[in-house]
Enzyme design. Structure first.
Site, PDB file in Angstrom:
ATOM      1  CE  LYS A  10      -3.954  -2.195   2.306  1.00 55.15           C
ATOM      2  NZ  LYS A  10      -4.929  -2.083   3.435  1.00 55.15           N
ATOM      3  CE1 TYR A  50      -9.576  -2.815   0.653  1.00 57.11           C
ATOM      4  CE2 TYR A  50      -8.528  -0.937  -0.386  1.00 57.11           C
ATOM      5  CZ  TYR A  50      -8.445  -2.099   0.361  1.00 57.11           C
ATOM      6  OH  TYR A  50      -7.224  -2.534   0.818  1.00 57.11           O
ATOM      7  CG  PHE A  58     -12.956   1.822   7.555  1.00 61.65           C
ATOM      8  CD1 PHE A  58     -12.527   1.293   6.346  1.00 61.65           C
ATOM      9  CD2 PHE A  58     -13.599   0.985   8.450  1.00 61.65           C
ATOM     10  CE1 PHE A  58     -12.734  -0.048   6.021  1.00 61.65           C
ATOM     11  CE2 PHE A  58     -13.821  -0.363   8.143  1.00 61.65           C
ATOM     12  CZ  PHE A  58     -13.383  -0.872   6.921  1.00 61.65           C
ATOM     13  NE  ARG A  86      -6.415 -11.957   5.481  1.00 61.76           N
ATOM     14  CZ  ARG A  86      -7.133 -10.823   5.430  1.00 61.76           C
ATOM     15  NH1 ARG A  86      -7.408 -10.246   4.252  1.00 61.76           N
ATOM     16  NH2 ARG A  86      -7.577 -10.249   6.514  1.00 61.76           N
ATOM     17  CB  THR A  92      -7.239  -5.607   9.935  1.00 60.41           C
ATOM     18  OG1 THR A  92      -7.860  -6.706   9.271  1.00 60.41           O
ATOM     19  CG2 THR A  92      -7.505  -4.324   9.172  1.00 60.41           C
ATOM     20  NE  ARG A 103      -2.497  -5.772   6.962  1.00 59.57           N
ATOM     21  CZ  ARG A 103      -3.680  -6.267   6.622  1.00 59.57           C
ATOM     22  NH1 ARG A 103      -4.235  -7.246   7.334  1.00 59.57           N
ATOM     23  NH2 ARG A 103      -4.311  -5.801   5.563  1.00 59.57           N
ATOM     24  CG  ASN A 113      -3.572  -2.291   6.909  1.00 54.13           C
ATOM     25  OD1 ASN A 113      -3.475  -1.903   5.750  1.00 54.13           O
ATOM     26  ND2 ASN A 113      -4.565  -3.044   7.324  1.00 54.13           N
ATOM     27  CG  HIS A 116      -5.430  -6.198  -0.371  1.00 51.86           C
ATOM     28  ND1 HIS A 116      -6.647  -6.093   0.272  1.00 51.86           N
ATOM     29  CD2 HIS A 116      -5.597  -7.132  -1.347  1.00 51.86           C
ATOM     30  CE1 HIS A 116      -7.520  -6.926  -0.320  1.00 51.86           C
ATOM     31  NE2 HIS A 116      -6.910  -7.565  -1.302  1.00 51.86           N
ATOM     32  CD  GLU A 127      -9.120  -8.892  -3.745  1.00 56.15           C
ATOM     33  OE1 GLU A 127     -10.015  -8.611  -2.925  1.00 56.15           O
ATOM     34  OE2 GLU A 127      -7.992  -9.306  -3.396  1.00 56.15           O
TER      35      GLU A 127
END
Ligand code: UDP
Ligand code: MG
Length: 141
Positions: A10, A50, A58, A86, A92, A103, A113, A116, A127
């Site tokens: 990100k 998203y 948010f 993950r 998150t 993260r 964070n 993704h 995606e």
């Protein structure tokens, strides 16, 4: 061929110079990078990507953040890729993330964070398809 997941480094992590360190974690966790591109998302792209979070408080801030600078967009391959990625990135909120996760090491806060990760095989394929054409996916490396 293992199966695939979709990842984004990100804008916070790209901006902070952490792209290379995150690549290192990706490769050490035995993922193959089968596609990669540096891309600054338009607001429209971020909104569509998203869309599932549209009703969340948010959402607007998330769209501003995700379109605020370059992202490194990645398709990753490994057995059990979605769950494994993950696990590699952590939960998150970096405050809750396990030691050694991406993260934990690189996120600033619950929004910024660092990375993704897709949450299911079905979403991973959607995606990947949202950002890459078939011919951009380099398998059998
Ligand atoms: N997010 C946020 N505030 C929150 C929860 C999430 O800004 O309270 C952002 C954060 O960047 C997160 C993204 O929205 O990565 C998508 O949220 P999701 O619940 O899908 O988390 P993820 O799957 O990325 O762990
Ligand atoms: Mg999610």
């Amino acid at each position: 061929m293992g199966n695939r997941t979709f990842a984004i480094i990100k804008p916070d992590a790209v901006r902070n110079g952490n792209t290379g360190k995150i690549y290192d974690k990706i490769l050490k966790a035995d993922f193959k990078i089968i596609a990669a591109k540096l891309l600054k998302l338009t607001k429209a792209q971020a909104e569509e990507f998203y869309a599932i979070h549209k009703q969340r408080p948010f959402y607007d801030e998330l769209i501003n953040f995700m379109s605020s600078g370059a992202c490194m967009i990645l398709a990753l391959e490994k057995d059990n890729a979605v769950a494994s990625w993950r696990e590699t990135i952590g939960v998150t909120d970096p405050k809750e993330a396990a030691e050694g996760t991406i993260r934990k090491d690189f996120a600033t806060n619950v929004q910024e964070n660092a990375v993704h990760g897709s949450d299911s095989d079905e979403n991973a394929e959607k995606e990947i398809g949202f950002f890459f054409t078939q011919s951009e996916l380099i398998a059998n490396q």
